[in-house]
Design an enzyme around this catalytic site. Structure first.
Site, PDB file in Angstrom:
ATOM      1  N   ARG A   1      -9.807  -6.668  -1.289  1.00  0.00           N
ATOM      2  CA  ARG A   1     -10.043  -5.586  -2.391  1.00  0.00           C
ATOM      3  C   ARG A   1      -8.571  -5.941  -3.498  1.00  0.00           C
ATOM      4  O   ARG A   1      -8.055  -5.076  -4.092  1.00  0.00           O
ATOM      5  CB  ARG A   1      -9.901  -4.123  -2.109  1.00  0.00           C
ATOM      6  CG  ARG A   1     -11.103  -3.738  -1.785  1.00  0.00           C
ATOM      7  CD  ARG A   1     -12.377  -4.165  -2.659  1.00  0.00           C
ATOM      8  NE  ARG A   1     -13.832  -3.390  -2.067  1.00  0.00           N
ATOM      9  CZ  ARG A   1     -14.653  -3.921  -1.104  1.00  0.00           C
ATOM     10  NH1 ARG A   1     -14.270  -5.050  -0.546  1.00  0.00           N
ATOM     11  NH2 ARG A   1     -15.608  -3.104  -0.768  1.00  0.00           N
TER      12      ARG A   1
ATOM     13  N   GLU B   1      -9.149   2.965  -5.146  1.00  0.00           N
ATOM     14  CA  GLU B   1      -9.551   1.666  -5.371  1.00  0.00           C
ATOM     15  C   GLU B   1      -9.677   1.409  -6.969  1.00  0.00           C
ATOM     16  O   GLU B   1      -9.138   0.537  -7.417  1.00  0.00           O
ATOM     17  CB  GLU B   1     -10.826   1.619  -4.724  1.00  0.00           C
ATOM     18  CG  GLU B   1     -10.896  -0.015  -3.955  1.00  0.00           C
ATOM     19  CD  GLU B   1     -12.279  -0.556  -3.881  1.00  0.00           C
ATOM     20  OE1 GLU B   1     -12.265  -1.609  -4.624  1.00  0.00           O
ATOM     21  OE2 GLU B   1     -13.229  -0.071  -3.569  1.00  0.00           O
TER      22      GLU B   1
ATOM     23  N   SER C   1     -17.022   2.538  -3.646  1.00  0.00           N
ATOM     24  CA  SER C   1     -15.927   3.324  -2.881  1.00  0.00           C
ATOM     25  C   SER C   1     -14.673   3.621  -3.811  1.00  0.00           C
ATOM     26  O   SER C   1     -14.182   2.788  -4.485  1.00  0.00           O
ATOM     27  CB  SER C   1     -15.372   2.056  -1.832  1.00  0.00           C
ATOM     28  OG  SER C   1     -16.401   1.443  -1.093  1.00  0.00           O
TER      29      SER C   1
HETATM   30  N1  EPU Z   1     -18.663   6.306   8.101  1.00  0.00           N
HETATM   31  C1  EPU Z   1     -18.818   7.803   8.270  1.00  0.00           C
HETATM   32  N2  EPU Z   1     -19.095   8.600   7.219  1.00  0.00           N
HETATM   33  C2  EPU Z   1     -19.119   8.182   5.821  1.00  0.00           C
HETATM   34  C3  EPU Z   1     -19.134   6.890   5.570  1.00  0.00           C
HETATM   35  C4  EPU Z   1     -18.814   6.029   6.644  1.00  0.00           C
HETATM   36  O1  EPU Z   1     -18.495   7.950   9.379  1.00  0.00           O
HETATM   37  O2  EPU Z   1     -19.566   9.016   5.418  1.00  0.00           O
HETATM   38  C5  EPU Z   1     -18.354   5.443   8.927  1.00  0.00           C
HETATM   39  C6  EPU Z   1     -19.860   4.538   9.127  1.00  0.00           C
HETATM   40  O3  EPU Z   1     -20.502   5.253  10.254  1.00  0.00           O
HETATM   41  C7  EPU Z   1     -19.158   3.449   9.765  1.00  0.00           C
HETATM   42  C8  EPU Z   1     -17.967   3.157   9.146  1.00  0.00           C
HETATM   43  O4  EPU Z   1     -17.577   4.446   8.742  1.00  0.00           O
HETATM   44  O5  EPU Z   1     -18.880   3.373  10.942  1.00  0.00           O
HETATM   45  C9  EPU Z   1     -17.857   1.980   8.079  1.00  0.00           C
HETATM   46  O6  EPU Z   1     -19.110   2.595   6.927  1.00  0.00           O
HETATM   47  P1  EPU Z   1     -19.876   1.638   6.086  1.00  0.00           P
HETATM   48  O7  EPU Z   1     -20.385   0.706   7.014  1.00  0.00           O
HETATM   49  O8  EPU Z   1     -20.637   2.297   5.093  1.00  0.00           O
HETATM   50  O9  EPU Z   1     -18.735   0.638   5.158  1.00  0.00           O
HETATM   51  P2  EPU Z   1     -17.420   1.387   4.457  1.00  0.00           P
HETATM   52  O10 EPU Z   1     -16.407   0.845   5.100  1.00  0.00           O
HETATM   53  O11 EPU Z   1     -17.702   2.657   4.133  1.00  0.00           O
HETATM   54  C10 EPU Z   1     -17.245  -0.840   3.278  1.00  0.00           C
HETATM   55  C11 EPU Z   1     -16.930  -1.367   1.597  1.00  0.00           C
HETATM   56  C12 EPU Z   1     -18.106  -1.164   0.918  1.00  0.00           C
HETATM   57  C13 EPU Z   1     -19.193  -2.099   1.500  1.00  0.00           C
HETATM   58  C14 EPU Z   1     -19.362  -1.850   2.718  1.00  0.00           C
HETATM   59  C15 EPU Z   1     -20.211  -2.790   3.717  1.00  0.00           C
HETATM   60  C16 EPU Z   1     -14.404  -0.620   1.201  1.00  0.00           C
HETATM   61  C17 EPU Z   1     -13.807   0.118   0.646  1.00  0.00           C
HETATM   62  N3  EPU Z   1     -15.839  -0.405   0.852  1.00  0.00           N
HETATM   63  O12 EPU Z   1     -17.651   0.234   3.321  1.00  0.00           O
HETATM   64  O13 EPU Z   1     -17.876  -1.483  -0.513  1.00  0.00           O
HETATM   65  O14 EPU Z   1     -20.216  -2.373   0.844  1.00  0.00           O
HETATM   66  O15 EPU Z   1     -18.169  -1.805   3.588  1.00  0.00           O
HETATM   67  O16 EPU Z   1     -19.566  -4.200   3.841  1.00  0.00           O
HETATM   68  O17 EPU Z   1     -14.047  -1.680   1.872  1.00  0.00           O
HETATM   69  C18 EPU Z   1     -17.314  -0.754  -2.776  1.00  0.00           C
HETATM   70  O18 EPU Z   1     -16.289  -1.290  -2.715  1.00  0.00           O
HETATM   71  O19 EPU Z   1     -17.841  -0.250  -3.646  1.00  0.00           O
HETATM   72  C19 EPU Z   1     -18.414  -0.587  -1.411  1.00  0.00           C
HETATM   73  C20 EPU Z   1     -19.400   0.116  -1.294  1.00  0.00           C
END
Ligand code: EPU
Length: 371
Positions: free
Chosen positions: A197, A366, A270
């Site tokens: 990012r 972000e 995010s």
């Molecule tokens: N989780 C929770 N609670 C929540 C959300 C997530 O416990 O409310 C846990 C999930 O269960 C999982 C972990 O956190 O174990 C990761 O969650 P998720 O797979 O949804 O991905 P993320 O890390 O929350 C990142 C990116 C997203 C991208 C996804 C998929 C960042 C800041 N965000 O989210 O990017 O779509 O991975 O690759 O790196 C964006 O930048 O706008 C965005 C949506």
């Protein structure tokens, strides 16, 4: 080599949604010979930022070409200005002076290397439309980045990434106007200092105005299924050997389930980056929270899931005034109606403070705060 050119306007930017009001006029004295420069006075930008924050620009310049950009810059003279793309990663203030809205269109197969096709795209194209267009034309590689809101020109700024792929993995070069040297320059991928990012465009704010992006899409395609959610979705669909289109559709299904559509509920995706801690800090956290999601990094540090930290701090589904913490993905803050930027920052600060207190982890915002 197939010839693919598509300069038709599409999606978000085909009809700029600004309130042109009564103050729109052309400026015939400008140096833009291809099309007289348009200036929209007192432009309402509420629909030009995906959080839907109220914002009025004194003067809005829609930019359709490199020449148009140069003319607008001349017009702004030495006055400050803001560059706006799809408005999907910014928090706007209530008032702005000069705003350049990047609306340079066009998508074309522009060349090839030994192992990749090169696709050159105008900064104003909508990212997701580009992804689907490449897939329709038989140029796979961007499918994991389906349904990410925003414009093509904004994609390198935050190095958009999802489901195991980052823009940096598919980027050849970026064409931009360099404010320092007053030249139109090409930055090759390695010049862009991409990180999670992050990029030179974030590190040196205000220096580069991106006009075009050149993507490199491998001629030999490999499915990227590292991310569990994508593999699980495809299994559920009974797909064992997915095509790029299958993966794109899977990503669309996953994102639609977890992330709000900004056209219905304002948001900037995010709101926080996933934080990185050192091994020692992680060990002490893991001892208390054995189920904490974590992703070891090449340098020995550990990336944590901000959404999980926020949920554990009790904020998921909660709201403050006109801003909520989304109930399906705690990493996303949403506009419940008439949110002001102060409302957004108020909730964000409360979340940061609670996560800091509970986990000793500092969350970093972000979206970019524009002033
Ligand atoms: N989780 C929770 N609670 C929540 C959300 C997530 O416990 O409310 C846990 C999930 O269960 C999982 C972990 O956190 O174990 C990761 O969650 P998720 O797979 O949804 O991905 P993320 O890390 O929350 C990142 C990116 C997203 C991208 C996804 C998929 C960042 C800041 N965000 O989210 O990017 O779509 O991975 O690759 O790196 C964006 O930048 O706008 C965005 C949506």
């Amino acid at each position: 080599m197939p010839t693919l050119v598509d300069t038709e306007k599409n999606g978000l930017n085909s009809k700029p949604p600004y309130n042109c009001g009564m103050n729109e006029h052309s400026h015939p004295t400008c140096a833009d010979t291809t099309d007289a420069i348009r200036i929209i006075e007192q432009a309402d930008l509420k629909q030009l930022n995906t959080f839907g924050l109220p914002c009025v620009a004194d003067r809005l310049y829609p930019i359709h070409s490199v020449e148009g950009l140069q003319a607008a810059l001349k017009q702004c003279a030495n006055a400050p200005f803001t560059v706006l793309g799809g408005g999907s990663n910014v928090l706007l203030p209530e008032k702005l002076g000069n705003v350049l809205h990047m609306d340079i269109m066009g998508r074309a197969l522009a060349g090839e290397t030994d192992d990749a096709w090169l696709v050159r795209v105008g900064a104003g194209e909508e990212w997701h439309s580009l992804v689907r267009w490449t897939l329709e034309k038989g140029l796979p590689g961007l499918e994991n980045l389906s349904l990410i809101p925003g414009s093509v020109g904004a994609a390198p700024v935050q190095n958009i990434g999802a489901y195991g792929v980052e823009l940096a993995d598919r980027l050849h070069s970026v064409e931009a106007w360099d404010q320092h040297t007053q030249q139109h320059v090409t930055l090759m991928r390695d010049d862009c200092t991409f990180a999670y990012r992050d990029s030179i465009f974030k590190q040196q704010p205000g220096r580069y105005i991106i006009t075009h992006v050149v993507l490199q899409l491998a001629k030999t395609w490999h499915a990227q299924l590292r991310y569990r959610d994508v593999a699980d979705d495809l299994t559920t669909q009974g797909i064992t050997t997915p095509t790029a289109l299958n993966i794109s559709n899977a990503v669309i299904r996953i994102r639609t389930r977890k992330l709000p559509d900004w056209r219905e509920i304002g948001n900037v995706g995010s709101f926080f980056k996933n934080p990185v801690v050192d091994a020692e800090h992680f060990a002490s956290l893991a001892a208390q929270h054995p189920n904490m999601p974590h992703y070891p990094q090449a340098d020995g540090s550990i990336k944590l899931a901000a959404g999980w930290l926020i949920e554990q701090s009790g904020w998921k589904g909660q709201s403050r005034g006109q801003v909520g913490c989304y109930d399906k993905q705690a990493l996303v803050l949403v506009n419940l109606g008439n949110a002001s930027r102060d409302d957004v920052l108020g909730l964000a600060n409360a979340i940061v403070s609670d996560v800091q207190q509970k986990f000793r982890v500092q969350l970093e915002r972000e979206p970019v705060l524009i002033n």
